[in-house]
Design a protein around this motif. Structure first.
Motif, short mmCIF file in Angstrom:
data_model
loop_
_atom_site.label_atom_id
_atom_site.label_comp_id
_atom_site.label_asym_id
_atom_site.label_seq_id
_atom_site.Cartn_x
_atom_site.Cartn_y
_atom_site.Cartn_z
N GLY A 138 0.81 -1.21 0.00
CA GLY A 138 0.00 0.00 0.00
C GLY A 138 0.84 1.26 0.00
O GLY A 138 1.71 1.44 0.85
N ALA A 139 0.58 2.13 -0.97
CA ALA A 139 1.33 3.38 -1.11
C ALA A 139 0.44 4.58 -0.84
O ALA A 139 0.49 5.59 -1.54
N GLY A 140 -0.40 4.47 0.19
CA GLY A 140 -1.14 5.64 0.67
C GLY A 140 -0.29 6.36 1.70
O GLY A 140 0.94 6.15 1.76
N ILE A 141 -0.92 7.18 2.54
CA ILE A 141 -0.10 7.95 3.48
C ILE A 141 0.60 7.05 4.49
O ILE A 141 1.74 7.31 4.86
N PHE A 142 -0.07 5.97 4.92
CA PHE A 142 0.59 5.07 5.88
C PHE A 142 1.82 4.43 5.22
O PHE A 142 2.91 4.41 5.82
N GLY A 143 1.65 3.90 4.02
CA GLY A 143 2.73 3.16 3.36
C GLY A 143 3.90 4.05 2.99
O GLY A 143 5.06 3.72 3.26
N LEU A 144 3.62 5.20 2.35
CA LEU A 144 4.71 6.07 1.89
C LEU A 144 5.48 6.67 3.06
O LEU A 144 6.71 6.73 3.06
N SER A 145 4.73 7.11 4.07
CA SER A 145 5.38 7.74 5.22
C SER A 145 6.26 6.71 5.95
O SER A 145 7.37 7.03 6.40
#
Ligand SMILES: Cc1cc2nc3c(=O)[nH]c(=O)nc-3n(C[C@H](O)[C@H](O)[C@H](O)COP(=O)(O)OP(=O)(O)OC[C@H]3O[C@@H](n4cnc5c(N)ncnc54)[C@H](O)[C@@H]3O)c2cc1C
Length: 452
Positions: free
Chosen positions: A14-21
């Motif tokens: 997952g590359a949403g805010i959780f994943g990217l951050s």
């Protein structure tokens, strides 16, 4: 888990805010570590919850823990030169219908809270429908007369917190994606969803993931940050339920953009309606409604070959169903709010609409925790309609959780399996989500077809 002692790789799903951050946080704290971020699509993922024209950035939470974290995150956003062009500190107005009840209590607590948190000149109070209306339309304006409104007024009391802001969510996610791309130890595998998390059955340890095309990727740690899709990869349905709320965009003329350019984000806790200031020549509105679900039967994600099926609500989005428009009752509710608050554009054709999917926990607390039964599998999901604003700090907190360094109060707050109510941190209207298949509509050219 001590990452410095595990000479291997991390997979982040997952590359949403959780994943990217979290990818950035691991990359910086452990430069020797290899991180693979996998997503169904290339970021900014068009139907991901983190990607939208705008998101609210505010620290005026009733819960002191979220208030402290949100304040820290907001300061980091404000100090970030790459995010600055996308950040607009125009305040947020919280209104309500003034009727006693849960939402009025939330509203009153919110006002008491911001009075304590901020200097008096950051707060504007409104004690009548006229004052609420004039906050947007100017001192010479008047709300729609009672006989034309033909229902009770719902925008009666309000306060604006001028410390609140909105941000271009898609552009900011792109900034974070590009930061990840620039790191030597982060790679992306985009375009093919993860089919399942691979486990060693003897030791009940996650060892990697299998993609839909049957490719296998190995890792010593798997982080599941798949937002509203998380329930297709672990049994989380009871703890984080996937549902969607309605969003619509209204095109504006240049005069209208100029007239309303300084308005605050304006929301009504009683009706769930939320209106953003003009941005890119349009206004976005949404409603924190009980929402919609899309229940399907899938093989048990934790044992896909075991022959046992489970029912979960999974996102149905513009990617899989590009002609979907929001259900009729959602459109009616948005327009009903607009008739009172923005009468001149209430009947205007929407440019586009969407259902935005959320991973919602009962307490609106995130789930940042080890998986209870599978070793080397960590979870970071349950954003519950308020996680975006933590983008600059959430990754370090997830990494603290992985390394067993998270503050005890956050370990408890974000533990797997918490029960309770949202406490006003992300208030949503009461009621059950409707099954989308009963109310879905599709747009073919100018024609909208119901229940397809
Ligand atoms: C309408 C709406 C308004 C909101 N407003 C605010 C706000 O004003 N302020 C705020 O702070 N928060 C707000 N939120 C909440 C915030 O947007 C979310 O909490 C946050 O974006 C969730 O991020 P995420 O990383 O969990 O999910 P996502 O951004 O959805 O990321 C999950 C990613 O996982 C990927 N994925 C899923 N399944 C797989 C698979 N099998 N294989 C590979 N990849 C997969 C998806 O493609 C997706 O990119 C709002 C939410 C909604 C819906």
């Amino acid at each position: 888990m001590d990452l410095t002692k595990v000479p291997s790789d991390v997979i982040i799903i997952g590359a949403g805010i959780f994943g990217l951050s979290t990818a950035l946080a691991i990359s910086k704290r452990h430069p020797h570590y290899q991180i693979t971020v996998i997503d169904r699509l290339t970021p900014p993922v068009i139907d991901g919850t983190s990607v939208d024209t705008t998101r609210c950035i505010r620290a005026d939470y009733p819960d002191p823990i979220y208030a402290r974290l949100a304040s820290e995150a907001q300061k980091k956003i404000e100090a970030d030169p790459d995010l600055a062009p996308y950040y607009f500190k125009q305040g947020m107005t919280f209104a309500c219908d003034g009727k006693p009840g849960k939402m009025f209590d939330f509203w009153q607590r919110g006002l008491d809270n911001v009075r304590k948190q901020h200097a008096a000149d950051s707060i504007i109070e409104m004690n009548s429908a006229e004052e609420v209306f004039r906050r947007i339309h100017g001192v010479a304006s008047n709300p729609v007369p009672d006989d034309q409104l033909e229902r009770e007024r719902k925008w009666i009391r309000g306060y604006t917190n001028l410390e609140d802001a909105f941000i271009d969510a898609e552009a900011s996610v792109r900034v974070y994606y590009e930061r990840c791309l620039a790191r030597k130890n982060i790679v992306f595998v985009c375009g093919t969803p993860v089919r399942n998390i691979i486990k060693d059955p003897q030791s009940q340890t996650a060892t990697g993931v299998m993609l839909e095309d049957r490719r296998q990727l190995k890792a010593s740690l798997v982080l599941l940050a798949a937002g509203a899709w998380s329930n297709t990869l672990v049994n989380i349905e009871e703890l984080a339920y996937s549902s969607a709320i309605e969003v619509a965009w209204i095109p504006l003329t240049p005069d209208e953009c100029e007239r309303w350019k300084n308005m605050s984000i304006t929301t009504n806790l009683s009706t769930g309606f939320n209106l953003f200031p003009p941005y890119n020549s349009e206004m976005k509105c949404l409603r924190r409604s009980p929402g919609y679900c899309n229940t399907v039967t899938i093989p048990d994600p934790e044992n896909p070959e075991g022959g046992h099926n489970i029912k979960v609500s999974v996102p149905r989005t513009v990617v899989t169903n590009p002609t979907d428009v929001i259900p009729q009752d959602a459109e009616n509710a948005l327009r009903d709010n607009l008739r009172e608050l923005m009468p001149s554009i209430a009947g205007r054709k929407f440019d586009r609409t969407k259902l935005c999917w959320i991973s919602q926990t009962p307490t609106a607390d995130f789930i940042i925790s080890p998986h209870p039964h599978t070793k080397n599998l960590h979870i970071a999901t349950g954003g519950s309609a308020h996680a975006w604003k933590f983008l600059p700090i959430i990754g370090d907190l997830v990494l603290d959780s992985i390394e067993g360094k998270l503050d005890a109060e956050l370990v408890r707050k974000w533990a797997w399996g918490r029960h309770g109510s949202d406490g006003g941190n992300a208030p949503r209207m009461s009621g059950n989500a409707q099954e989308l298949r009963d109310v879905v509509r599709s747009q073919t050219g100018d024609v909208i077809l119901g229940k397809i």
